[in-house]
Design a protein around this motif. Structure first.
Motif, PDB file in Angstrom:
ATOM      1  N   ASP A 201      33.172  58.434 142.575  1.00  0.00           N
ATOM      2  CA  ASP A 201      32.115  57.417 142.595  1.00  0.00           C
ATOM      3  C   ASP A 201      30.907  57.779 141.741  1.00  0.00           C
ATOM      4  O   ASP A 201      29.807  57.290 141.962  1.00  0.00           O
ATOM      5  CB  ASP A 201      31.661  57.111 144.037  1.00  0.00           C
ATOM      6  CG  ASP A 201      32.736  56.359 144.807  1.00  0.00           C
ATOM      7  OD1 ASP A 201      33.570  55.703 144.146  1.00  0.00           O
ATOM      8  OD2 ASP A 201      32.746  56.410 146.043  1.00  0.00           O
ATOM      9  N   GLU A 202      31.091  58.653 140.762  1.00  0.00           N
ATOM     10  CA  GLU A 202      30.033  58.956 139.801  1.00  0.00           C
ATOM     11  C   GLU A 202      30.553  58.704 138.392  1.00  0.00           C
ATOM     12  O   GLU A 202      31.714  58.971 138.096  1.00  0.00           O
ATOM     13  CB  GLU A 202      29.601  60.431 139.907  1.00  0.00           C
ATOM     14  CG  GLU A 202      28.903  60.776 141.205  1.00  0.00           C
ATOM     15  CD  GLU A 202      28.499  62.244 141.254  1.00  0.00           C
ATOM     16  OE1 GLU A 202      28.609  62.920 140.205  1.00  0.00           O
ATOM     17  OE2 GLU A 202      28.117  62.716 142.329  1.00  0.00           O
TER      18      GLU A 202
ATOM     19  N   VAL B 295      22.708  61.470 138.114  1.00  0.00           N
ATOM     20  CA  VAL B 295      23.953  60.805 138.458  1.00  0.00           C
ATOM     21  C   VAL B 295      23.825  59.302 138.271  1.00  0.00           C
ATOM     22  O   VAL B 295      22.802  58.695 138.588  1.00  0.00           O
ATOM     23  CB  VAL B 295      24.314  61.129 139.938  1.00  0.00           C
ATOM     24  CG1 VAL B 295      25.434  60.230 140.436  1.00  0.00           C
ATOM     25  CG2 VAL B 295      24.695  62.593 140.069  1.00  0.00           C
TER      26      VAL B 295
ATOM     27  N   THR C 153      25.699  56.158 139.771  1.00  0.00           N
ATOM     28  CA  THR C 153      26.640  55.847 140.847  1.00  0.00           C
ATOM     29  C   THR C 153      27.533  54.679 140.459  1.00  0.00           C
ATOM     30  O   THR C 153      27.266  53.940 139.509  1.00  0.00           O
ATOM     31  CB  THR C 153      25.900  55.474 142.132  1.00  0.00           C
ATOM     32  OG1 THR C 153      25.179  54.245 141.900  1.00  0.00           O
ATOM     33  CG2 THR C 153      24.927  56.570 142.555  1.00  0.00           C
ATOM     34  N   LYS C 154      28.604  54.496 141.227  1.00  0.00           N
ATOM     35  CA  LYS C 154      29.505  53.364 140.998  1.00  0.00           C
ATOM     36  C   LYS C 154      28.745  52.049 141.129  1.00  0.00           C
ATOM     37  O   LYS C 154      28.966  51.119 140.352  1.00  0.00           O
ATOM     38  CB  LYS C 154      30.660  53.425 141.991  1.00  0.00           C
ATOM     39  CG  LYS C 154      31.657  52.268 141.830  1.00  0.00           C
ATOM     40  CD  LYS C 154      32.799  52.386 142.803  1.00  0.00           C
ATOM     41  CE  LYS C 154      33.748  51.199 142.656  1.00  0.00           C
ATOM     42  NZ  LYS C 154      34.886  51.293 143.587  1.00  0.00           N
ATOM     43  N   LYS C 155      27.840  51.983 142.093  1.00  0.00           N
ATOM     44  CA  LYS C 155      27.074  50.747 142.305  1.00  0.00           C
ATOM     45  C   LYS C 155      26.216  50.437 141.075  1.00  0.00           C
ATOM     46  O   LYS C 155      26.160  49.299 140.603  1.00  0.00           O
ATOM     47  CB  LYS C 155      26.186  50.906 143.544  1.00  0.00           C
ATOM     48  CG  LYS C 155      25.437  49.626 143.918  1.00  0.00           C
ATOM     49  CD  LYS C 155      24.635  49.838 145.191  1.00  0.00           C
ATOM     50  CE  LYS C 155      23.861  48.553 145.557  1.00  0.00           C
ATOM     51  NZ  LYS C 155      23.048  48.740 146.762  1.00  0.00           N
ATOM     52  N   GLU C 156      25.557  51.476 140.518  1.00  0.00           N
ATOM     53  CA  GLU C 156      24.760  51.272 139.302  1.00  0.00           C
ATOM     54  C   GLU C 156      25.649  50.837 138.146  1.00  0.00           C
ATOM     55  O   GLU C 156      25.277  49.959 137.358  1.00  0.00           O
ATOM     56  CB  GLU C 156      24.065  52.570 138.920  1.00  0.00           C
ATOM     57  CG  GLU C 156      22.795  52.887 139.680  1.00  0.00           C
ATOM     58  CD  GLU C 156      22.134  54.135 139.105  1.00  0.00           C
ATOM     59  OE1 GLU C 156      21.187  53.985 138.318  1.00  0.00           O
ATOM     60  OE2 GLU C 156      22.603  55.240 139.432  1.00  0.00           O
TER      61      GLU C 156
END
Length: 492
Positions: free
Chosen positions: A460-461, A486, A488-491
């Motif tokens: 997830d990074e 980092v 993130t997956k969300k970003e």
């Protein structure tokens, strides 16, 4: 940051921590507009190929550019920002960093084996750091260091147009260049190198940067019209031999650029690859499929998950390529873009550590296990910070240049290798850019078939990004990866 025009001169105006600065807006590499790039702190990163410059001084801070940029005078008056340019700077879009020369009486010799990017940048770094001893760069090429990335993109290239530095440069800064000279053995006890003409040269410190060669070990490999793209002369020969002919390319990495270049020149183009998709090892299956589609639409044929087992000829020239699958492909020219064979055979009998594939193993300072012997470029197996210091071999132009830290460590200016690998490839006039990480497990996509942006994830990074027509996202991701922050997956 913003672009401002002074006459017909494009200037990059920046504000960092409340301080205004102005430098040339054109990257010293290929002239990209830096105003379209990414600014982070005092550093501006080019949107095209990732070169970085100090916004306050114009100094080069990251390759593949090799020159710095002019810095212009800025003053604030009545709440207005005034930029003034010296007239002589208008004629110069780039600036050479200050360099010294040899100092009489300094009896210290650095010998650089190889005439590519790593050796050139190490030589320049030594002089920039006021090293006053003797610098010798020995190359088996018959040409001064040149931009190898251009060979697969403009194949009828004139050698003179891609040379990185002229001979006058080397004379001015006392860098001896020995062309057509190949090392045949090294004695690390006596600190000497023996060359193919019998000359024995002593050294105090040695850089190994002799690169790698390509090869195809099958019956028929000695036939005429089997080409490997390693020099400008190779590129010109491939261009001339392929016009109106049936060409077969073995490999699905940067040799794909040759397939793209030849689309309107060759009679037929066939690509043979051992993986499921082109570029699979770096860009992954999904992106590899897109690159394949770009060329399929132009009539290029692909034989994937296959390899050459024999080359058949008539009158000493290539006629057919036989694949393991049983397919037989007619061919007038065979272009080999596989096999990375380290040019390290001259190290036999030394204590210099090599891995199972004969790459030279170094630490994060580019030091081998033998004192005063360093290695850089395609020949080196080095610890990549982004991959938790796993030993990797990355045969990319920018990585060879950043390994100039070998020169800093020769001078006892302890410097670790921390750069983010950054490369680009051009297919059908469109550039795919890639900021690199290892071991991704998932891809997050933005856009459709004509992909705009893809980010590669592990746990997830984000560990890598690839972009097509979506600048400056790859440079932005490279900058974040370099900073250690980092994504993130969300970003993503």
């Amino acid at each position: 940051m913003m672009e401002v025009d002074i006459g017909r001169h494009s200037v990059l105006l920046t504000r960092c921590d409340g301080k205004y600065s102005a430098i040339s807006n054109q990257c010293s590499h290929y002239g990209a507009p830096l105003s379209k790039g990414v600014i982070s702190g005092h550093k501006v990163r080019c949107p095209w190929h990732g070169s970085c410059f100090n916004a306050l001084t114009g100094d080069l801070e990251e390759f593949p550019g090799i020159d710095s940029l002019p810095c212009h005078k800025v003053k604030i008056q009545n709440s207005k920002v005034y930029v003034s340019i010296n007239k002589k700077d208008i004629r110069h879009q780039k600036r050479l960093q200050r360099m010294g020369a040899a100092v009489p009486g300094v009896n210290h010799t650095v010998l650089l084996l190889g005439g590519g990017a790593a050796s050139l940048i190490c030589a320049e770094t030594l002089r920039q750091e006021n090293f006053g001893g003797r610098i010798i760069m020995a190359s088996r090429d018959d040409l001064l260091p040149y931009d190898k990335t251009r060979l697969s993109k403009v194949m009828n290239v004139l050698s003179d147009t891609i040379v990185l530095r002229r001979m006058e440069f080397f004379h001015q800064y006392d860098i001896e260049v020995w062309l057509r000279k190949e090392a045949v053995s090294v004695d690390t006890e006596k600190k000497t190198v023996t060359f193919d003409d019998g000359l024995v040269q002593s050294y105090d410190q040695l850089l190994l940067s002799t690169g790698c060669a390509k090869g195809l070990d099958v019956p028929g490999r000695k036939l005429d019209n089997i080409k490997m793209l390693e020099t400008p002369e190779d590129a010109r020969q491939i261009h001339a031999a392929s016009l109106g002919c049936n060409i077969v390319l073995v490999g699905t990495s940067f040799v794909m650029e040759v397939a793209s270049y030849m689309i309107d020149k060759a009679s037929s183009i066939t690509v043979v690859g051992s993986s499921d998709m082109p570029y699979q090892n770096t860009l992954g299956l999904e992106v590899g499929k897109i690159t394949m589609m770009m060329l399929l639409e132009k009539g290029v044929r692909f034989y994937m998950n296959d390899h050459v087992i024999e080359i058949k000829g008539v009158n000493g020239k290539v006629k057919e390529i036989v694949l393991k699958s049983g397919h037989v492909i007619p061919a007038d020219v065979l272009i080999v873009g596989i096999g990375s064979i380290p040019n390290s055979e001259f190290l036999q009998g030394t204590k210099i550590q090599k891995n199972s594939k004969n790459y030279v193993v170094v630490d994060k300072y580019m030091r081998t296990n033998v004192p005063d012997v360093f290695c850089a470029g395609d020949l080196a197996s080095f610890p990549l910070a982004l991959a938790k210091n796993q030993l990797v071999n990355i045969g990319h132009w920018q990585m060879a240049q950043v390994q100039r830290i070998a020169a800093l460590n020769m001078l006892k200016k302890t410097t670790e290798l921390t750069s983010v690998p950054y490369y680009w490839t051009i297919l059908q006039g469109r550039t795919i850019r890639y900021a690199y990480g290892e071991g991704y497990t998932e891809i997050v996509m933005k856009g459709n078939y004509e992909f705009e942006e893809r980010k590669f994830l592990a746990n997830d990074e984000v560990i890598a990004a690839v972009g097509l027509d979506y600048d400056p996202v790859v440079s932005a991701v490279a900058e974040r990866l370099l900073s250690g922050k980092v994504i993130t997956k969300k970003e993503a």
